[in-house]
Write an enzyme that holds these catalytic residues in place. Sequence first.
Site, short mmCIF file in Angstrom:
data_model
loop_
_atom_site.label_atom_id
_atom_site.label_comp_id
_atom_site.label_asym_id
_atom_site.label_seq_id
_atom_site.Cartn_x
_atom_site.Cartn_y
_atom_site.Cartn_z
N ARG A 14 -19.25 4.85 -26.05
CA ARG A 14 -18.20 5.30 -25.53
C ARG A 14 -17.80 5.55 -24.25
NH1 ARG A 14 -15.03 9.44 -23.93
NH2 ARG A 14 -16.55 11.05 -24.64
N ASP A 15 -18.35 6.86 -24.04
CA ASP A 15 -17.92 7.23 -22.72
C ASP A 15 -18.39 6.44 -21.44
OD1 ASP A 15 -17.66 8.93 -20.30
OD2 ASP A 15 -18.08 10.97 -21.27
N HIS A 210 -21.32 18.76 -22.79
CA HIS A 210 -20.97 17.45 -22.32
C HIS A 210 -20.97 17.54 -20.62
CE1 HIS A 210 -19.07 13.31 -22.72
NE2 HIS A 210 -18.71 13.62 -21.68
N HIS A 212 -21.49 15.65 -16.90
CA HIS A 212 -21.51 14.42 -15.84
C HIS A 212 -22.29 14.77 -14.68
CE1 HIS A 212 -18.80 11.43 -18.00
NE2 HIS A 212 -18.71 12.65 -18.47
N CYS A 243 -14.28 9.12 -17.11
CA CYS A 243 -13.07 9.00 -17.88
C CYS A 243 -12.30 8.12 -16.64
CB CYS A 243 -12.52 10.34 -18.07
SG CYS A 243 -10.75 10.23 -18.79
N ASN A 252 -22.26 10.14 -16.87
CA ASN A 252 -22.85 11.13 -17.86
C ASN A 252 -24.33 11.59 -17.09
OD1 ASN A 252 -20.83 9.62 -19.76
ND2 ASN A 252 -21.27 11.72 -20.56
N1 COA Z 1 -4.84 4.10 -31.68
C1 COA Z 1 -4.37 2.98 -31.62
N2 COA Z 1 -2.81 2.78 -31.52
C2 COA Z 1 -2.16 4.00 -30.99
C3 COA Z 1 -3.00 4.99 -31.05
C4 COA Z 1 -4.19 5.04 -31.31
N3 COA Z 1 -4.91 6.14 -31.41
N4 COA Z 1 -2.12 6.01 -30.87
C5 COA Z 1 -0.87 5.56 -30.57
N5 COA Z 1 -1.16 4.03 -30.75
C6 COA Z 1 0.12 3.09 -30.45
C7 COA Z 1 1.18 3.57 -31.23
O1 COA Z 1 1.53 3.00 -32.35
C8 COA Z 1 2.39 2.91 -30.18
O2 COA Z 1 2.43 1.47 -30.48
P1 COA Z 1 3.73 0.62 -30.56
O3 COA Z 1 3.96 0.47 -29.13
O4 COA Z 1 3.12 -0.83 -30.96
O5 COA Z 1 4.73 1.18 -31.15
C9 COA Z 1 1.73 2.81 -28.96
O6 COA Z 1 0.22 3.04 -29.19
C10 COA Z 1 2.24 4.31 -28.00
O7 COA Z 1 2.10 5.44 -28.68
P2 COA Z 1 2.37 6.86 -28.14
O8 COA Z 1 2.11 7.75 -29.39
O9 COA Z 1 3.86 6.86 -27.58
O10 COA Z 1 1.13 6.83 -27.27
P3 COA Z 1 1.10 6.97 -25.55
O11 COA Z 1 1.58 5.79 -24.93
O12 COA Z 1 1.95 8.60 -25.17
O13 COA Z 1 -0.36 7.55 -25.46
C11 COA Z 1 -2.22 8.21 -26.44
C12 COA Z 1 -1.12 8.58 -25.98
C13 COA Z 1 -3.06 9.61 -26.61
C14 COA Z 1 -2.58 7.29 -27.55
C15 COA Z 1 -3.07 7.49 -25.14
O14 COA Z 1 -2.95 8.39 -24.12
C16 COA Z 1 -4.57 7.56 -25.33
O15 COA Z 1 -5.17 7.10 -26.23
N6 COA Z 1 -5.51 8.37 -24.68
C17 COA Z 1 -6.90 8.62 -24.56
C18 COA Z 1 -7.45 8.14 -23.39
C19 COA Z 1 -8.85 8.33 -23.69
O16 COA Z 1 -9.63 7.63 -24.33
N7 COA Z 1 -9.52 8.73 -22.48
C20 COA Z 1 -10.96 8.78 -22.38
C21 COA Z 1 -11.80 9.77 -23.23
S1 COA Z 1 -11.81 11.48 -22.75
ZN ZN Z 2 -17.41 12.40 -20.50
#
Ligand code: COA
Ligand code: ZN
Length: 309
Positions: A14-15, A210, A212, A243, A252
Site C-alpha cells: 500500500r504505502d 508508522h 518514514h 504519500c 517508510n
Molecule cells: N473509492 C472509490 N471511489 C470513490 C471513493 C473511494 N473511496 N470515494 C469517492 N469515490 C468516487 C465518488 O463516487 C465520485 O465518483 P463519480 O465522480 O463517478 O461520481 C468521485 O470519486 C469523487 O467523490 P468525492 O466524494 O467528491 O471525492 P473527492 O474527489 O472529494 O476525494 C477522497 C476524496 C477521500 C476520495 C480522495 O481524496 C482520496 O481518495 N484520498 C486518499 C488519498 C490517499 O490514499 N492518500 C495516501 C494514503 S494516506
Molecule cells: Zn506512510
Amino acid sequence: MASPDIQICEVGPRDGLQNAKHLMPTEAKKVWISALAAAGVTEIEVGSFVPPKLIPAMADTGELVAHGRSIAGLTVVALAPNLKGFQCALEAGAHKVTFPVSASRAHSQSNVRMSPEDMIAQVRQCVVLRDAQPSNRRPQIEGAVATAFGCTLQGAVSEDDVVRFATLLAEAGCDAVALADTVGYGNPAQVKRVFRRVREAVGRRLEGAHFHNTRGLGLANALAAYEEGVRSFDSSMGGLGGCPFAPGASGNVITEDLVFMFEAMGVSTGIDLEKLFKAREVMVQALPGEPVYGHTAMAGLPKGFRQAA
Ligand code: COA
Ligand code: ZN
C-alpha cells in the site's frame, strides 16, 4: 509457537506501491504478498480503497484482499479514506481497515479533501456500519493520526492537536489508534513525548507506530517508540513508500532493517530474515528500476547470527 514480542505490519503493497514510479502487476503483487507471509509476516496492508483515477496503483485492492484472505493466519489490512472506501473494504472482506486522519489541516485537505473533524465523522459512521454487520464480517478499525510529528505543507503540528484527534478517534469507536510520521519529521525525543501523551489520553487503544525514513531516523524513532511501550509497527520492504499528497514524503522505515534490529536485540518478530530476503528479491524483480533501500539485505547477516528465540 509462542507469539512474537512485537507485531510488524508490512505496508509496502500500500504505502510503498502508491508512491512507486512503476506499477506492479496484480499477479506479481500476489506472489510478493505470499512470499512475505511465507517469511512469517502475519499482517500486510495490501492496498487502499481510493478512486482508481487518483491512485491507479491501488485499483486492484479488492483482488488483493481476496488473495490475502486465502493465506491462513494472515491479517489483511486495507486503507480507506472515507465511507465509500470502507464499504468497498467491507465487501472485499478486509480484516482491518485503517483511516488516515491528518493532524495537519493542510495535509488533511490535500490528502482527503476534508478537515480532520469531517474525516473523524466519516470514521464514526464507519464504526456504526461495522457494528451492524454479522459478527464474522466486522473488521477491526484503526484510526491513524497522520502528520503527527510535522507536515511539509503546514510545518509544525501542534502536539495538543495530535492528542485531541487521537482521543476523538478512540471516542469514535476505533479499536486501535496509531501515530504516523507521514513525512519523516519526527525525532526520538519527540516520539517518546508524543506517544506518552497520547497513551495517557487513550490508554491501551494506542497501538501502532508508522515511521518514514525520510531523514534517516526511522529506526531510531521505532526504537524510541518501543522503549515507550509500543509493540506494533508498520514498515515497508526495501524502504518503498510515501504519500503522493504530501510533498517531499519518501519511504517508510525498512522492514528488513527493522526486523534485524529487533531480532538482534533479542526481541522476536516471528519473521525469518533469510525468507524475508527472498520476498525482497520477488519485489525487486517485479519493480525493475525502482530505487530500493536496506542496509541489512545489502550487507547480509552477521556471521553466526541467530534470530531471537
Ligand atoms: N473509492 C472509490 N471511489 C470513490 C471513493 C473511494 N473511496 N470515494 C469517492 N469515490 C468516487 C465518488 O463516487 C465520485 O465518483 P463519480 O465522480 O463517478 O461520481 C468521485 O470519486 C469523487 O467523490 P468525492 O466524494 O467528491 O471525492 P473527492 O474527489 O472529494 O476525494 C477522497 C476524496 C477521500 C476520495 C480522495 O481524496 C482520496 O481518495 N484520498 C486518499 C488519498 C490517499 O490514499 N492518500 C495516501 C494514503 S494516506
Ligand atoms: Zn506512510
